[in-house]
Design a protein around this motif. Structure first.
Motif, PDB file in Angstrom:
ATOM      1  N   ASN A   1      -4.011   0.697  -6.180  1.00 36.62           N
ATOM      2  CA  ASN A   1      -4.584   0.381  -4.869  1.00 36.62           C
ATOM      3  C   ASN A   1      -6.067   0.729  -4.814  1.00 36.62           C
ATOM      4  O   ASN A   1      -6.849   0.077  -4.104  1.00 36.62           O
ATOM      5  CB  ASN A   1      -3.865   1.149  -3.756  1.00 36.62           C
ATOM      6  CG  ASN A   1      -2.495   0.589  -3.413  1.00 36.62           C
ATOM      7  OD1 ASN A   1      -1.732   1.236  -2.702  1.00 36.62           O
ATOM      8  ND2 ASN A   1      -2.156  -0.589  -3.907  1.00 36.62           N
TER       9      ASN A   1
ATOM     10  N   TYR B   1       5.045   5.175  -7.307  1.00 35.87           N
ATOM     11  CA  TYR B   1       4.124   5.150  -6.176  1.00 35.87           C
ATOM     12  C   TYR B   1       2.799   5.841  -6.512  1.00 35.87           C
ATOM     13  O   TYR B   1       1.754   5.470  -5.970  1.00 35.87           O
ATOM     14  CB  TYR B   1       4.775   5.767  -4.940  1.00 35.87           C
ATOM     15  CG  TYR B   1       5.775   4.816  -4.320  1.00 35.87           C
ATOM     16  CD1 TYR B   1       5.344   3.637  -3.705  1.00 35.87           C
ATOM     17  CD2 TYR B   1       7.134   5.065  -4.386  1.00 35.87           C
ATOM     18  CE1 TYR B   1       6.256   2.746  -3.164  1.00 35.87           C
ATOM     19  CE2 TYR B   1       8.052   4.171  -3.844  1.00 35.87           C
ATOM     20  CZ  TYR B   1       7.601   3.021  -3.230  1.00 35.87           C
ATOM     21  OH  TYR B   1       8.497   2.127  -2.688  1.00 35.87           O
TER      22      TYR B   1
ATOM     23  N   LEU C   1       0.949   8.288   1.247  1.00 33.18           N
ATOM     24  CA  LEU C   1       1.050   9.483   0.404  1.00 33.18           C
ATOM     25  C   LEU C   1       2.199  10.388   0.835  1.00 33.18           C
ATOM     26  O   LEU C   1       2.965  10.883   0.006  1.00 33.18           O
ATOM     27  CB  LEU C   1      -0.272  10.247   0.424  1.00 33.18           C
ATOM     28  CG  LEU C   1      -1.464   9.531  -0.219  1.00 33.18           C
ATOM     29  CD1 LEU C   1      -2.721  10.389  -0.122  1.00 33.18           C
ATOM     30  CD2 LEU C   1      -1.181   9.184  -1.673  1.00 33.18           C
TER      31      LEU C   1
ATOM     32  N   ARG D   1       0.838  -1.191   0.000  1.00 30.84           N
ATOM     33  CA  ARG D   1       0.000   0.000   0.000  1.00 30.84           C
ATOM     34  C   ARG D   1       0.877   1.247   0.000  1.00 30.84           C
ATOM     35  O   ARG D   1       2.038   1.223   0.418  1.00 30.84           O
ATOM     36  CB  ARG D   1      -0.918   0.023   1.225  1.00 30.84           C
ATOM     37  CG  ARG D   1      -1.678  -1.261   1.468  1.00 30.84           C
ATOM     38  CD  ARG D   1      -2.674  -1.564   0.374  1.00 30.84           C
ATOM     39  NE  ARG D   1      -3.761  -0.583   0.343  1.00 30.84           N
ATOM     40  CZ  ARG D   1      -4.784  -0.625  -0.513  1.00 30.84           C
ATOM     41  NH1 ARG D   1      -4.835  -1.604  -1.423  1.00 30.84           N
ATOM     42  NH2 ARG D   1      -5.740   0.285  -0.476  1.00 30.84           N
ATOM     43  N   VAL D   2       0.305   2.349  -0.441  1.00 31.35           N
ATOM     44  CA  VAL D   2       1.045   3.608  -0.554  1.00 31.35           C
ATOM     45  C   VAL D   2       0.784   4.500   0.655  1.00 31.35           C
ATOM     46  O   VAL D   2      -0.349   4.658   1.092  1.00 31.35           O
ATOM     47  CB  VAL D   2       0.645   4.360  -1.838  1.00 31.35           C
ATOM     48  CG1 VAL D   2       1.219   5.768  -1.858  1.00 31.35           C
ATOM     49  CG2 VAL D   2       1.113   3.593  -3.063  1.00 31.35           C
TER      50      VAL D   2
ATOM     51  N   TRP E   1      -0.583   3.886  -6.100  1.00 26.29           N
ATOM     52  CA  TRP E   1      -1.752   4.482  -5.426  1.00 26.29           C
ATOM     53  C   TRP E   1      -2.996   4.313  -6.288  1.00 26.29           C
ATOM     54  O   TRP E   1      -4.073   3.963  -5.798  1.00 26.29           O
ATOM     55  CB  TRP E   1      -1.484   5.951  -5.146  1.00 26.29           C
ATOM     56  CG  TRP E   1      -2.671   6.703  -4.626  1.00 26.29           C
ATOM     57  CD1 TRP E   1      -3.144   6.727  -3.338  1.00 26.29           C
ATOM     58  CD2 TRP E   1      -3.552   7.550  -5.378  1.00 26.29           C
ATOM     59  NE1 TRP E   1      -4.252   7.529  -3.245  1.00 26.29           N
ATOM     60  CE2 TRP E   1      -4.527   8.044  -4.492  1.00 26.29           C
ATOM     61  CE3 TRP E   1      -3.604   7.941  -6.713  1.00 26.29           C
ATOM     62  CZ2 TRP E   1      -5.550   8.906  -4.894  1.00 26.29           C
ATOM     63  CZ3 TRP E   1      -4.618   8.799  -7.123  1.00 26.29           C
ATOM     64  CH2 TRP E   1      -5.565   9.264  -6.211  1.00 26.29           C
TER      65      TRP E   1
END
Length: 255
Positions: free
Chosen positions: A250, A243, A200, A197-198, A247
């Motif tokens: 995801n 990323y 932020l 998972r990212v 995101w």
């Protein structure tokens, strides 16, 4: 080892007509055969390989790691020198390999890779970029995560040779940007499949900033001039892109 060893040169290709001749010719003084495994090129790559008399095979591409391991297994000899098509054996590297052939004393050998970025050698921001390129295939193979492949051998079994491997990856910034977009998608797709998972703030803000700081300040990329600055910006941008793409992935509903 008292008797000289024989070395197979191994290369994988897909539309590498711009590079393949120079790559093969740089290998010839130090190897006993050259094997090229091609992913069905549509340019002049096959014709150039056939002209140079190398062993030329075609095989479907399933990933960088898978293709390089397949190619390695096609070699006649257990000692392999595996290069990317845009890499070259420099004169000092050739001398080092010829010495190793007479006295093989490790499971693998690594070299510093000197990168030619848009016509400029980067001696700080993208150096030493150490790569294992010569090894005994009975002791190691390609691994890592696509597209970032690496030779898997215990570090204590790898010797570093003081000679540069030359690398010609990009003629201009546009080529670099196109490659980054491709690799960012591959990288993000793999991470998403692994369930990563990212964050932020960490991944999209801090990560690119620290990447630039490391390359431009800590590694003194500013000494590489304007192209050093551009390379550091692009490397930081790659961190952001992969990323950002992760995101996006995801957020897709699970199938």
């Amino acid at each position: 080892m008292s008797n000289p060893v024989s070395i197979s040169g191994v290369i994988i290709t897909l539309n590498e007509a711009r590079h393949i001749r120079a790559c093969i010719e740089s290998m010839l003084p130090v190897v006993d055969e050259v094997v090229v495994v091609d992913s069905f090129s549509t340019d002049e790559t096959p014709a150039i390989c056939q002209e140079l008399g190398v062993r030329f095979l075609q095989h479907p591409f399933k990933g960088h790691i898978e293709q390089k391991n397949y190619a390695m297994q096609q070699a006649k000899y257990d000692y392999v020198l595996s290069l990317d098509a845009d890499e070259r054996v420099s004169e000092e590297m050739a001398k080092a390999i010829l010495a190793v052939k007479q006295n093989w004393a490790a499971n693998g050998y690594a070299f510093n890779r000197l990168n030619n970025y848009c016509g400029r050698w980067l001696r700080y921001a993208w150096y030493p970029d150490r790569k294992t390129r010569l090894w005994d295939r009975r002791q190691g193979q390609w691994g890592g995560t696509n597209p970032h492949d690496r030779v898997i051998l215990p570090k204590e079994q790898i010797r570093h040779l003081p000679a540069d491997l030359h690398h010609y990856p990009y003629r201009n910034v546009l080529e670099h940007a196109e490659q980054l977009l491709k690799f960012a998608d591959i990288d993000a797709t793999f991470k998403n499949a692994e369930g990563q998972r990212v964050s932020l703030f960490r991944d999209l803000i801090l990560g690119p900033f620290f990447k630039f700081f490391k390359l431009y300040i800590l590694k003194r990329g500013f000494l590489d001039g304007l192209y050093g600055f551009l390379y550091c910006c692009m490397a930081a941008g790659f961190n952001f892109l992969k990323y950002a793409r992760l995101w996006e992935l995801n957020r897709r509903p699970a199938k």
